[in-house]
Structures are given as C-alpha cells and as structure tokens.
Design a protein around this motif. Structure first.
Motif, short mmCIF file in Angstrom:
data_model
loop_
_atom_site.label_atom_id
_atom_site.label_comp_id
_atom_site.label_asym_id
_atom_site.label_seq_id
_atom_site.Cartn_x
_atom_site.Cartn_y
_atom_site.Cartn_z
N PRO A 7 27.87 46.71 59.64
CA PRO A 7 27.95 48.16 59.43
C PRO A 7 26.62 48.87 59.20
CG PRO A 7 29.00 46.93 57.63
CD PRO A 7 28.77 45.97 58.73
N GLU A 8 25.80 48.36 58.31
CA GLU A 8 24.54 49.04 58.01
C GLU A 8 23.63 49.05 59.24
OE1 GLU A 8 22.43 51.35 55.39
OE2 GLU A 8 24.29 50.30 54.89
N GLU A 9 23.60 47.96 59.96
CA GLU A 9 22.79 47.89 61.18
C GLU A 9 23.32 48.86 62.23
OE1 GLU A 9 21.53 44.68 64.69
OE2 GLU A 9 22.69 44.00 62.94
N ALA A 10 24.65 48.93 62.37
CA ALA A 10 25.25 49.84 63.35
C ALA A 10 24.89 51.29 63.04
CB ALA A 10 26.77 49.66 63.36
N LEU A 11 24.94 51.65 61.76
CA LEU A 11 24.60 53.02 61.37
C LEU A 11 23.12 53.30 61.61
CD1 LEU A 11 25.27 55.73 60.07
CD2 LEU A 11 25.01 54.66 57.82
N ASN A 12 22.26 52.37 61.24
CA ASN A 12 20.82 52.56 61.44
C ASN A 12 20.46 52.62 62.92
OD1 ASN A 12 20.26 52.69 58.70
ND2 ASN A 12 19.96 50.47 58.52
N ASN A 13 21.18 51.88 63.74
CA ASN A 13 20.94 51.93 65.19
C ASN A 13 21.31 53.30 65.75
OD1 ASN A 13 20.12 49.27 65.24
ND2 ASN A 13 22.07 48.47 66.01
N TRP A 14 22.32 53.92 65.16
CA TRP A 14 22.82 55.18 65.69
C TRP A 14 21.97 56.38 65.29
CZ3 TRP A 14 24.99 57.91 69.10
CH2 TRP A 14 25.44 59.20 68.83
N ILE A 15 21.45 56.40 64.08
CA ILE A 15 20.79 57.59 63.55
C ILE A 15 19.71 58.16 64.48
CG2 ILE A 15 19.32 58.44 61.66
CD1 ILE A 15 21.02 56.65 59.78
N PRO A 16 18.81 57.33 65.06
CA PRO A 16 17.79 57.90 65.95
C PRO A 16 18.36 58.50 67.24
CG PRO A 16 17.21 55.66 65.26
CD PRO A 16 18.63 55.88 64.88
N LYS A 17 19.59 58.12 67.60
CA LYS A 17 20.19 58.59 68.85
C LYS A 17 21.10 59.80 68.63
CE LYS A 17 20.39 53.73 70.14
NZ LYS A 17 21.28 52.57 70.21
N ALA A 18 21.35 60.13 67.37
CA ALA A 18 22.37 61.14 67.05
C ALA A 18 22.03 62.52 67.60
CB ALA A 18 22.59 61.21 65.54
N ASN A 19 20.74 62.84 67.73
CA ASN A 19 20.36 64.16 68.23
C ASN A 19 20.85 64.42 69.65
OD1 ASN A 19 19.13 64.95 65.86
ND2 ASN A 19 17.09 64.26 66.47
N GLY A 20 21.08 63.36 70.40
CA GLY A 20 21.56 63.53 71.77
C GLY A 20 23.07 63.44 71.89
#
Length: 510
Positions: free
Chosen positions: A266-279
C-alpha cells in the motif's frame, strides 16, 4: 450459439438462501418513512451503550477484529484499542476471519481474495513491529454470535473486541447481534469514510441524493490521520496460532493457473501514484495507459489504505473528488440499505421490461459481442480483475441499454470478478450507467460505444492488446461494425438497439 463453461445462473437469479424473497419497494419504503429503523441507527444505539460501559481492568487481552481495514496506520478502532490497552496494561491481538460462506454469498472475486491474502501478510508484519500477533481463522460457515463468542473467549482468551463499522446490510445485521452479546464487550467505530455517514445532510436534515451539494460540504470537513506508534512488550505477546488457511481454502476462491495478480504494497503504491496525480484528469480515461489511474481502489476496498490518509498525501483535486465519491456511496448505502438487496434507488425502474435473451449477457461476460471496445474491456476484466472507470461505464451502459439486459446481472458479474470490488461503489456505478440508481445519468442518454472507442482508444492499442484477432486491422476500422474471420459479428444492430432502449425506458420511467 457458442457454449461457455461458466455457470451463468448465479448471476441471472436474485432469490437465494440469504434472500429467499426479494425486498419489495413497499417494504423498502418503510426505511424511508421511519416505519422501519435504519440498521446503522440500530447499531449506533447498541454501540452507544457499549461505549459507555466499563472495560474489565483485569482483562489480559484485547481483540481487534480486522475486516475491511487491513492496516495499522490510521485505523480508528485499533487506535482506540491501543490507547485502552496501554491504560490497563492489556495486550492486543489482531483477528481476521475467513468465512467461506460470506465470501461465497457475497460473490467475492478470486482476484480480490488473493489481494486480501497478500495484504494479510503485510498486515502481519506491520503488527509484529508493535509486538501484536495476528490470528487468522478459517471457517466454512457463516459468522454468527455464538460461534464468535466461543472463538474470542476460548481461543483468544478475551471478552473485549474492537472493530470498525461496515455499512453493508448483512454486515450491519451481524454486528448489531455481536454488539448486543451478553458474553462480550464490543465497541464499534466509524472508519471507512473520511467523514462518517449521517454527518452531511440537507437543510431538512436528510441524506443528500445528489453528489455535488454533498461534495461541497464534504470538502469543508476536517479530519485527523491517527498514528499508532506504541510498541507492546515482547514478553507479554500471547501465544495465538493461525489456521492453515491457505491449504483449507476451497478451490472456487483461488485464481486459475493462467491468471496472476499484480500486487504492490500500500505505501509503495501510494508513493508511486503521487508524482503522476497531476495528470489524472487528462489521462484517467485512457485504457491503454496502465499508469493513467492510481490503482489504489483495491487498497481502499480492503482497507490497506484509509481514504483520510490518501487524501492527506495527495491533494490533486480531480483525484480527491474520485475518493470522495467512495465516501458518498457509502453514505448512500447506510441511508438506503435496500440498495444492497438488488432493488434500484428509483423504484419505477423495477417495471423496466428487460430482454429475456440471456445469451446476450453470456456473450457480454466473455467478451464475444462483436463490439471491439466492449470485448477488450470484458477480456481484460477476466484476465486481470481490473478495468478503468471509463471502461466500466461504457460496458455497463452497453449491457443495460444496447443489449437490454437487467443491470443487476452485470453488477453481480463485476463484483465476482473485480479485484477492487466494493458493494456501494459497484452498485452506484451500475445504477448510474443503467439510469436506475442514485444521481444517475438521464435514461435517454445512451453511450455510442463506437464514439467512446474512437475517443479513448483512437489508435486501437487497448483493443489490439486484448482482442488479438484484430491485431492486423487498421485502427480506423476498429470503431465501427466489423466482418473479420475468427471474430464475432455484432450481436445487435446499434441503431435498432437504441430505439428499443428508449422505448423500454420511456414506458417505465415516464
């Protein structure tokens, strides 16, 4: 007609041993007019008495019953258990119960079950960092009060249980019985939503039936993310052993040999997503891009991440709005519990005369409709347990409107195959697409599947990946009727199907 090995009858019938008689609109309306109390209200009344009672300070062990909250961080009931355990020097025990009866009854997906099993391994490690053991218990039967009392008192040597509230009708009924147990001291907490159900109401004090005004209030709410850092004494860890549940599981709950679940902690999945969230807003509808959506829905569904924590870490508006939808649908389910009983929010929709040609449903399920975008979506679901939200809307609308099939069959099929299956979100999605549910699209709005295909998969990358029969077809030809050897011709004529859908809905809803 091509024959499929799947037993489709479990999706096409709605009466069973749990609901031998479907609830009628008249009986359901008793919840709305106050003649029958809402289960969530009954639960909160029972819980209020328990929260005001005194915990036995001689208790050696406290039990946290994990259900849809498979995490340590920001877990409301676990947080309060730890605080109480510290106060009287008791030691916590984590409990998770695998009930094959409940999984079977609720059509839990083998993909979701595999996700749960992997998440339990992560949870076990997180708990051990605090010197809290996790006991995983397997049963073939339904969880009832007597069985649960015996499990807690005899196997776990405790009488104090904390848990977080689930908002589905069956779970609320079960938890009301457990909260009323004379043998146990149980305490329940709101945790699944960033804002608990019943908090956000209209000027008349009722639950919102429209998302936008509800969301406007939701955005203004404040909430805290709870930290659990206390480490219990290693010397006082109770000796509790889990069942050998992996070997005990019936084969129906296991993934087939040709299927594999991609799991990220879970923590890795969330951290992977955060930089991509703007798109997210620009890319979320692209089915060919595996990184266009967060893929956090599975973690939110089983509770390895809390919505509060996700929102605190990722502030992108469009993404936060999608997380809020999950809260909204749980609020809706708590207020209109009959939505979990195969009854539409719009009672008039019960009179829609659906097609009785079940072969159309079967071909939809297996991705054999002759509509490339639909078939690609349904095959991806079968192989991976996941499809993005745009694809879900398109194929749901296609089943109910183009094929004239009862939306409830599609709801059941989705729930039994999605890795992120969540009753409230799945039900609401089908209600929206079929124009039978809460805050639904107008009944006369019918997606043109070819337009959707050309808009969101213009180069046919998604289609060709999942429908290899079409890999050599020019992309420009994929967004219209095809006549390709080895691939089915369209099972309905779109223009005719559209007119039939309009007639069907007009007769029932106007």
């Amino acid at each position: 007609m091509k024959k499929f090995k799947t037993d489709f009858s479990r999706y096409t019938r709605f009466e069973d041993s749990n609901y031998p008689r479907l609830i009628t609109p008249k009986r359901a309306n008793d919840f709305n007019n106050g003649k029958r109390p809402l289960p969530i209200t009954v639960l909160e009344e029972a819980n209020k008495k328990n929260l005001s009672s005194t915990i036995d300070e001689k208790e050696k062990y406290f039990v946290h019953w994990f259900r849809s909250d498979l995490r340590v961080h920001d877990n409301t009931a676990l947080y309060h258990l730890v605080e109480e355990a510290k106060r009287i020097k008791a030691h916590p025990i984590g409990l998770y119960i695998i009930s094959e009866h409940d999984w079977r009854t609720h059509l839990e997906s083998p993909f979701k079950i595999e996700f749960i099993l992997k998440s339990l391994e992560v949870l076990k490690k997180s708990l051990l960092n605090l010197n809290i053991p996790l006991c995983i218990v397997h049963t073939a039967d339904k969880i009832d009060v007597k069985w649960f009392e015996k499990l807690v008192k005899e196997r776990l040597q405790s009488s104090t249980v904390f848990f977080n509230i689930q908002y589905e009708f069956d779970e609320l009924k079960r938890d009301i019985s457990i909260l009323n147990s004379k043998e146990l001291n149980c305490r329940a907490f709101h945790d699944q939503c960033a804002v608990k159900p019943g908090t956000l109401t209209t000027g008349k004090g009722s639950q919102y039936a429209k998302f936008t005004p509800w969301f406007n209030k939701w955005q203004k709410e404040k909430f805290n993310v709870l930290e659990i850092t206390h480490k219990f004494s290693k010397s006082s860890i109770p000796d509790v052993k889990s069942d050998n549940y992996k070997d005990m599981l019936s084969s129906e709950f296991l993934l087939g040999n040709n299927k594999r679940l991609e799991y990220t902690e879970p923590e890795e999945a969330l951290n992977n997503w955060i930089p991509k969230a703007n798109g997210y807003k620009q890319n979320k509808d692209n089915p060919a891009d595996d990184h266009a959506s967060s893929r956090l829905s599975s973690h939110l569904a089983v509770g390895t991440l809390s919505s509060r924590y996700v929102i605190s870490k990722c502030k992108e508006f469009e993404f936060v709005r999608e997380v809020a939808f999950r809260d909204f649908y749980k609020h809706v389910l708590a207020n209109w519990p009959y939505l979990a009983m195969y009854l539409p929010f719009n009672f008039a929709a019960t009179t829609i005369k659906w097609s009785d040609d079940i072969s159309l449903f079967e071909k939809w399920c297996m991705g054999q409709t002759g509509f490339p975008f639909v078939d690609a979506t349904m095959r991806q679901l079968l192989e991976t347990g996941y499809i993005n939200n745009r694809c879900r809307m398109v194929v749901a609308s296609f089943l109910a409107k183009d094929l004239g099939q009862d939306w409830r069959m599609g709801e059941k099929w989705f729930h039994h195959h999605l890795v992120d299956a969540d009753l409230s979100s799945n039900n609401a999605g089908w209600g929206w697409a079929s124009s039978t549910g809460i805050d639904a699209q107008p009944w006369f709005r019918i997606f043109n599947v070819y337009t959707q295909s050309s808009k969101f998969d213009p180069d046919g990358i998604f289609i060709k990946k999942w429908v290899p029969e079409l890999k050599d077809i020019d992309a420009s030809e994929l967004h219209g009727p095809l006549d390709v050897e080895g691939y089915p011709t369209p099972i309905v004529d779109r223009a005719e199907a559209r007119e039939e859908a309009l007639d069907r809905y007009r007769e029932a809803l106007t």
